[in-house]
Design a protein around this motif. Structure first.
Motif, PDB file in Angstrom:
ATOM      1  N   ASP A  84    -112.868  13.825 -79.201  1.00  0.00           N
ATOM      2  CA  ASP A  84    -112.717  14.259 -80.133  1.00  0.00           C
ATOM      3  C   ASP A  84    -112.563  15.067 -80.399  1.00  0.00           C
ATOM      4  O   ASP A  84    -111.411  15.658 -81.494  1.00  0.00           O
ATOM      5  N   ALA A  85    -113.003  16.066 -79.555  1.00  0.00           N
ATOM      6  CA  ALA A  85    -112.925  17.847 -79.362  1.00  0.00           C
ATOM      7  C   ALA A  85    -111.311  18.071 -79.128  1.00  0.00           C
ATOM      8  O   ALA A  85    -111.553  19.531 -79.036  1.00  0.00           O
ATOM      9  N   GLY A  86    -111.041  16.809 -78.014  1.00  0.00           N
ATOM     10  CA  GLY A  86    -109.306  16.783 -78.118  1.00  0.00           C
ATOM     11  C   GLY A  86    -109.453  17.572 -76.654  1.00  0.00           C
ATOM     12  O   GLY A  86    -108.619  18.323 -75.887  1.00  0.00           O
ATOM     13  N   LEU A  87    -110.345  17.234 -75.547  1.00  0.00           N
ATOM     14  CA  LEU A  87    -110.631  17.560 -74.483  1.00  0.00           C
ATOM     15  C   LEU A  87    -109.648  16.506 -73.167  1.00  0.00           C
ATOM     16  O   LEU A  87    -109.829  17.331 -71.962  1.00  0.00           O
ATOM     17  N   ASP A  88    -109.331  15.351 -73.699  1.00  0.00           N
ATOM     18  CA  ASP A  88    -108.724  14.862 -72.949  1.00  0.00           C
ATOM     19  C   ASP A  88    -107.472  15.491 -72.746  1.00  0.00           C
ATOM     20  O   ASP A  88    -106.114  15.000 -73.485  1.00  0.00           O
ATOM     21  N   HIS A  89    -106.930  15.413 -71.749  1.00  0.00           N
ATOM     22  CA  HIS A  89    -105.366  15.740 -71.125  1.00  0.00           C
ATOM     23  C   HIS A  89    -105.160  14.877 -70.587  1.00  0.00           C
ATOM     24  O   HIS A  89    -105.871  13.898 -69.832  1.00  0.00           O
ATOM     25  N   ARG A  90    -103.178  14.446 -70.593  1.00  0.00           N
ATOM     26  CA  ARG A  90    -102.616  13.258 -70.487  1.00  0.00           C
ATOM     27  C   ARG A  90    -103.057  13.878 -68.882  1.00  0.00           C
ATOM     28  O   ARG A  90    -102.105  14.807 -68.260  1.00  0.00           O
ATOM     29  N   PRO A  91    -103.186  12.023 -67.969  1.00  0.00           N
ATOM     30  CA  PRO A  91    -103.781  12.053 -66.628  1.00  0.00           C
ATOM     31  C   PRO A  91    -102.594  12.147 -66.264  1.00  0.00           C
ATOM     32  O   PRO A  91    -101.132  10.965 -66.575  1.00  0.00           O
ATOM     33  N   ASN A  92    -101.712  13.143 -64.673  1.00  0.00           N
ATOM     34  CA  ASN A  92    -100.794  12.951 -64.465  1.00  0.00           C
ATOM     35  C   ASN A  92    -101.024  12.820 -62.458  1.00  0.00           C
ATOM     36  O   ASN A  92    -100.033  13.148 -62.724  1.00  0.00           O
ATOM     37  N   THR A  93    -102.266  12.532 -62.139  1.00  0.00           N
ATOM     38  CA  THR A  93    -102.196  11.854 -60.669  1.00  0.00           C
ATOM     39  C   THR A  93    -102.004  10.691 -60.504  1.00  0.00           C
ATOM     40  O   THR A  93    -103.069   9.870 -61.222  1.00  0.00           O
ATOM     41  N   VAL A  94    -101.564  10.266 -59.316  1.00  0.00           N
ATOM     42  CA  VAL A  94    -101.658   8.964 -59.371  1.00  0.00           C
ATOM     43  C   VAL A  94    -102.059   8.643 -58.355  1.00  0.00           C
ATOM     44  O   VAL A  94    -102.648   9.364 -57.319  1.00  0.00           O
ATOM     45  N   ILE A  95    -103.123   7.644 -58.741  1.00  0.00           N
ATOM     46  CA  ILE A  95    -104.274   6.713 -58.353  1.00  0.00           C
ATOM     47  C   ILE A  95    -103.588   5.194 -57.757  1.00  0.00           C
ATOM     48  O   ILE A  95    -102.941   4.565 -58.256  1.00  0.00           O
ATOM     49  N   ASP A  96    -104.610   5.038 -56.326  1.00  0.00           N
ATOM     50  CA  ASP A  96    -103.917   3.392 -55.951  1.00  0.00           C
ATOM     51  C   ASP A  96    -105.363   3.577 -56.952  1.00  0.00           C
ATOM     52  O   ASP A  96    -106.602   2.459 -56.552  1.00  0.00           O
ATOM     53  N   LEU A  97    -104.360   1.878 -57.964  1.00  0.00           N
ATOM     54  CA  LEU A  97    -105.237   0.834 -59.030  1.00  0.00           C
ATOM     55  C   LEU A  97    -105.977  -0.104 -58.176  1.00  0.00           C
ATOM     56  O   LEU A  97    -106.937   0.190 -58.556  1.00  0.00           O
ATOM     57  N   GLY A  98    -105.577  -0.461 -57.154  1.00  0.00           N
ATOM     58  CA  GLY A  98    -106.133  -1.842 -56.622  1.00  0.00           C
ATOM     59  C   GLY A  98    -107.019  -1.109 -55.910  1.00  0.00           C
ATOM     60  O   GLY A  98    -108.768  -1.603 -55.523  1.00  0.00           O
ATOM     61  N   GLY A  99    -107.076   0.111 -54.889  1.00  0.00           N
ATOM     62  CA  GLY A  99    -108.575   0.239 -53.903  1.00  0.00           C
ATOM     63  C   GLY A  99    -109.759   0.616 -55.349  1.00  0.00           C
ATOM     64  O   GLY A  99    -111.344   0.357 -55.206  1.00  0.00           O
ATOM     65  N   LEU A 100    -109.252   1.609 -56.335  1.00  0.00           N
ATOM     66  CA  LEU A 100    -110.465   1.655 -57.663  1.00  0.00           C
ATOM     67  C   LEU A 100    -110.907   0.576 -57.595  1.00  0.00           C
ATOM     68  O   LEU A 100    -112.551   0.474 -58.048  1.00  0.00           O
ATOM     69  N   LEU A 101    -110.389  -0.604 -58.415  1.00  0.00           N
ATOM     70  CA  LEU A 101    -110.651  -2.035 -59.008  1.00  0.00           C
ATOM     71  C   LEU A 101    -111.231  -2.922 -57.707  1.00  0.00           C
ATOM     72  O   LEU A 101    -112.810  -3.243 -58.227  1.00  0.00           O
ATOM     73  N   ARG A 102    -111.106  -2.669 -56.058  1.00  0.00           N
ATOM     74  CA  ARG A 102    -112.375  -3.023 -55.046  1.00  0.00           C
ATOM     75  C   ARG A 102    -113.707  -1.708 -55.251  1.00  0.00           C
ATOM     76  O   ARG A 102    -114.213  -2.652 -54.776  1.00  0.00           O
ATOM     77  N   GLN A 103    -113.779   0.079 -55.487  1.00  0.00           N
ATOM     78  CA  GLN A 103    -114.131   0.257 -55.155  1.00  0.00           C
ATOM     79  C   GLN A 103    -115.198  -0.573 -56.016  1.00  0.00           C
ATOM     80  O   GLN A 103    -116.627  -0.700 -55.811  1.00  0.00           O
TER      81      GLN A 103
END
Length: 433
Positions: free
Chosen positions: A303-322
């Motif tokens: 709500d405070a507008g502190l959500d910056h647009r993400p620009n880091t490329v991550i491995d979605l498969g690895g995150l889901l497995r974790q």
């Protein structure tokens, strides 16, 4: 809107209104001008023909009264204007100044009026076009005098006038339409600016404002709109700050409580059965309270507008497995290939999936599978459970804050913030749930 009914926008209605008004005004002007001009020209032409006819009738009368008059020579000597024809009935004989004219050229109604002894003039359509006939009874010579004047030239003039007026009416209508286009742009353009600015503000750009204007009619609207947005911004900022401050202030006593409860759990075997049950209840509620504070802090951050647009490329498969490993579930399925990379905030995206998996385990009778597929430039993650699903009328409201559904037996209804955070985090990643 009723089915089958087409609704026109403000711009189209303004253009149609200006065109219609211009058409009505020009049509009234054209019709009135045509009728007045036509009536004036016909009346003037009729007076001229009548005057000429009476003069010719007097000339023929004087010649007929002289002895041994030659009727054909008299009619020829009358000196009528070009195109005029004199027809004379004398001693039950019909004479004409033109060889192709005769009794049949005179309308029967005119002959009846002359037979009754009355002078008459009448417009009619002859074989050569519109014409005017003037009948004069010549009583002293016991004759009937008729003079026919063509109105072809006058009819052409009237037709030309009608064409000019019709063209003028069409030009006036086109000018009205052009004026309507200009006026509609002047009216709709500020409304479009307000709509675009309002859409940007609704999308989270709370610093967006309407530009100042010198138009006195629009200055009040612009000032009121910007003042409203400023007030709204201040209220949202104040509420978000209050939620963040309250949540932050509760973290210290919560940490103390968690440490104390962990200490009691370490000596759980030394407690009586009744105390262990009470400790279990306190531990469960404390965990729920901790999740609630974490969710409130995350929402306050959004709500405070502190959500910056993400620009880091991550491995979605690895995150889901974790995350699935933490939830004790099997690995995800990748029908379109195992290598899936996305631009995201790893910690926040991990929390998004944790909330979905917890929701499936708590309220959906258990998580049954996670499938990852591609759709163009987007990645689709399907989270499935064995529950009955969500009713169609509730599929929007479940993502609202503090919205809770009916809990199954033996489970907690939750805080009502888990799916709301999922929707917020998905929107922050240019996605949707």
């Amino acid at each position: 809107m009723r089915r089958g009914r087409r609704t026109f926008g403000l711009r189209h209605r303004l253009v149609a209104a200006f065109s219609l008004v211009a058409l009505l005004v020009s049509a009234v002007f054209a019709i009135s001008t045509y009728l007045l001009a036509r009536g004036y020209l016909l009346a003037q032409r009729e007076r001229v023909v009548q005057h000429q006819s009476f003069a010719d009738a007097v000339f023929v009368q004087r010649r007929l009264e002289s002895a041994g008059a030659d009727v054909s020579a008299v009619l020829t000597a009358a000196g009528t204007p070009a195109g005029h024809t004199i027809i004379l009935r004398w001693h039950d004989q019909w004479y004409a100044s033109a060889l192709d004219q005769g009794r049949d050229a005179v309308p029967a109604s005119v002959q009846q009026e002359i037979a009754a002894g009355r002078s008459v003039s009448q417009r009619f359509r002859s074989a050569d076009g519109p014409a005017l006939v003037v009948g004069v009874p010549v009583r002293t010579a016991e004759a009937e005098f008729y003079e026919i004047a063509p109105l072809t030239e006058l009819d052409g003039t009237v037709r030309l006038l009608s064409g000019i007026l019709l063209g003028g009416a069409l030009l006036a209508t086109a000018a009205g339409a052009a004026l309507g286009v200009w006026a509609s742009r002047s009216v709709v353009t500020p409304l479009n600016r307000v709509a675009i600015t309002a859409a940007s503000i609704a999308g989270g750009d709370l610093d967006r404002r309407l530009a100042a204007t010198d138009d006195p009619e629009l200055a009040t609207i612009v000032g009121s709109f910007n003042s409203m947005v400023d007030t709204l911004h201040q209220r949202i900022t104040r509420d978000a700050r209050m939620a963040a401050d309250v949540s932050h202030e509760l973290r210290s006593p919560l940490t103390t409580l968690v440490g104390s409860v962990d200490l009691l759990n370490a000596r759980r075997d030394e407690l009586p059965e009744r105390s262990r049950k009470a400790l279990d209840l306190v531990t469960a509620d404390l965990q729920r309270f901790r999740r609630l504070l974490d969710d409130l802090l995350e929402l306050a951050r959004s709500d405070a507008g502190l959500d910056h647009r993400p620009n880091t490329v991550i491995d979605l498969g690895g995150l889901l497995r974790q995350v699935l490993g933490e939830a004790g579930a099997g690995p995800p399925a990748f029908p379109d290939g195992d290598d899936v990379f996305v631009a995201a905030d790893k910690s926040r995206l991990g929390r998004l999936f944790r909330n979905l998996f917890d929701n499936a385990n708590t309220h959906g009778n258990g998580l049954t599978g996670v499938t990852v597929t591609r759709s163009g430039d987007d990645v689709l993650v399907l989270v499935d459970d064995s529950g009955p699903g969500i009713r169609p009328e509730d599929r929007e409201s479940v993502f609202e804050r503090f919205a809770t559904g009916a809990a199954k037996r033996g489970s907690s209804s939750g805080t009502g913030l888990g799916l709301a955070l999922v929707a917020e985090m998905a929107a922050a990643h240019d996605g949707a749930v």
